[in-house]
Design an enzyme around this catalytic site. Structure first.
Site, mmCIF file in Angstrom:
data_model
loop_
_atom_site.group_PDB
_atom_site.id
_atom_site.type_symbol
_atom_site.label_atom_id
_atom_site.label_comp_id
_atom_site.label_asym_id
_atom_site.label_seq_id
_atom_site.Cartn_x
_atom_site.Cartn_y
_atom_site.Cartn_z
ATOM 1 N N SER A 28 0.036 12.854 5.366
ATOM 2 C CA SER A 28 -0.367 11.908 4.318
ATOM 3 C C SER A 28 0.317 10.564 4.513
ATOM 4 O O SER A 28 -0.328 9.515 4.451
ATOM 5 C CB SER A 28 -0.003 12.457 2.932
ATOM 6 O OG SER A 28 -0.661 13.665 2.686
ATOM 7 N N ARG A 53 5.529 6.225 -1.434
ATOM 8 C CA ARG A 53 5.443 7.440 -2.257
ATOM 9 C C ARG A 53 4.552 7.217 -3.478
ATOM 10 O O ARG A 53 3.839 8.122 -3.902
ATOM 11 C CB ARG A 53 6.825 7.973 -2.668
ATOM 12 C CG ARG A 53 6.749 9.326 -3.397
ATOM 13 C CD ARG A 53 8.038 10.104 -3.381
ATOM 14 N NE ARG A 53 8.405 10.515 -2.041
ATOM 15 C CZ ARG A 53 7.899 11.579 -1.393
ATOM 16 N NH1 ARG A 53 7.023 12.364 -1.983
ATOM 17 N NH2 ARG A 53 8.277 11.856 -0.166
ATOM 18 N N HIS A 56 1.136 7.556 -2.204
ATOM 19 C CA HIS A 56 0.916 8.986 -1.940
ATOM 20 C C HIS A 56 0.563 9.738 -3.223
ATOM 21 O O HIS A 56 -0.298 10.624 -3.242
ATOM 22 C CB HIS A 56 2.187 9.565 -1.301
ATOM 23 C CG HIS A 56 2.168 11.029 -1.068
ATOM 24 N ND1 HIS A 56 2.864 11.910 -1.863
ATOM 25 C CD2 HIS A 56 1.535 11.787 -0.142
ATOM 26 C CE1 HIS A 56 2.660 13.156 -1.423
ATOM 27 N NE2 HIS A 56 1.867 13.095 -0.386
#
Lengths: 224, 224
Positions: A28, A53, A56
């Site tokens: 990812s 993040r 994500h």
């Protein structure tokens, strides 16, 4: 390979397209980095783990442009985490999203007063939000906390008021409420204060975004 | 009113700009409806509560275009909720986000097996995700559940596989994993199945979105 061939493979091996769990997150992040590059963008190394993040967690690249970091917040966050500082949140969802075992390695824990009966009663009596009462309750302990705010703009405003009144001293604040009423104003007020903070500017945010910002810093310090 | 006048007002009355808590959500929905109107858009009455609550949770109007509802899902969801059907989630964040007291009024509860040691051990041994093991565990109970999936595409894929093998029968599925690996494919596979489902197509979703979709239906049936 045609659809029918694929079916035979599927019957033989369950989910052949599924990566091993350990590899899913790495893949990812590889895709996120690749797409940021394809957009002709770069992210400052200092903020990269947080920015990536959040993307994500949300699959929303608009956070590339909206995340605000106060000048010294990364250093102050690292110091607070290393000291085992505890975390106060304004939602049990953010609490659930924080990686507790990494935090416990450092000696920290997560506190959320939102579901306490006393907090609900006091908020109702005073006609204010439970989030405001929760922030006051954290101030009454006399301890310095990290604040991870993913829902209530009223929590952010109360943190700033209490800090400016000298009643609490946040180590740093993740200021990520989401929504349409008072959210933008509360974030602007936090950013205009001297409190170290990370803020997704504008309306977007949420408990998931707040937890992602915090976890990125936590993993940088403590690993998983 | 100048900035200085405003400061005086602020000193006198704490947070004059803050609405009473009971009014914040109503005002948020009013703004969302107004902006949808300004975009020249309408939302079908049948899906309005879900679509608007997802926008309320994310401040992201792209969900106007991405939310998929299978043909009979609203009726099937209402029936399942009224019968007190229990809910299985793939994250403790989605569990935290579901409005438990409304669900309890109907006799339902939320189950999440993700943090159980046995689930973690089995997943590690088999090299699969804890979400896959959790869905298998729900099938082993022999009961029919509502599934609220906000993180793991592997959970969605396992639900479809188990349902097609006759090993579980979901009352309906909120299929809202988020991310970059297997997410779009897992959602497409769910939508192509005969399982009643609500899905934010594409990469976006998350525990907050999954909980918002479920809570919108829950509030329609049980109130707050």
């Amino acid at each position: 390979m045609g659809i029918n061939d694929r079916k035979i493979v599927n019957a033989d091996r369950k989910c052949p397209e599924i990566l091993h769990p350990d590899r899913i997150e790495a893949e990812s992040f590889r895709i996120i980095e690749k797409e940021i590059g394809e957009m002709g963008r770069t992210v400052p190394a200092r903020y990269a783990s947080v920015i990536k993040r959040v993307i994500h967690t949300t699959a929303d690249f608009s956070y590339l442009d909206s995340l605000y970091f106060s000048e010294t917040v990364i250093d102050q966050a690292i110091t607070a985490l290393k000291e085992g500082c505890c975390v106060v949140t304004d939602t049990n969802m953010a609490k659930a999203g924080i990686h507790k075992s990494s935090l416990e390695k450092l000696g920290g824990e997560v506190l959320c007063y939102m579901a306490e009966e006393e907090v609900a009663r006091s908020a109702k009596e005073r006609g204010i939000t439970r989030a405001q009462v929760s922030m006051e309750k954290s101030a009454e302990t006399g301890k310095d906390y990290i604040y991870v705010i993913g829902n209530a703009p009223t929590a952010l405003l109360r943190i700033v008021e209490l800090a400016e009144a000298g009643r609490l001293c946040p180590r740093f604040v993740v200021g990520a409420p989401v929504g349409f009423v008072n959210v933008v104003e509360a974030k602007e007020r936090l950013m205009a204060s001297s409190i170290p903070c990370i803020v997704p500017r504008g309306r977007k945010g949420g408990s998931n975004v707040a937890a992602a910002i915090f976890n990125a810093l936590l993993y940088d310090v403590a690993g998983r």
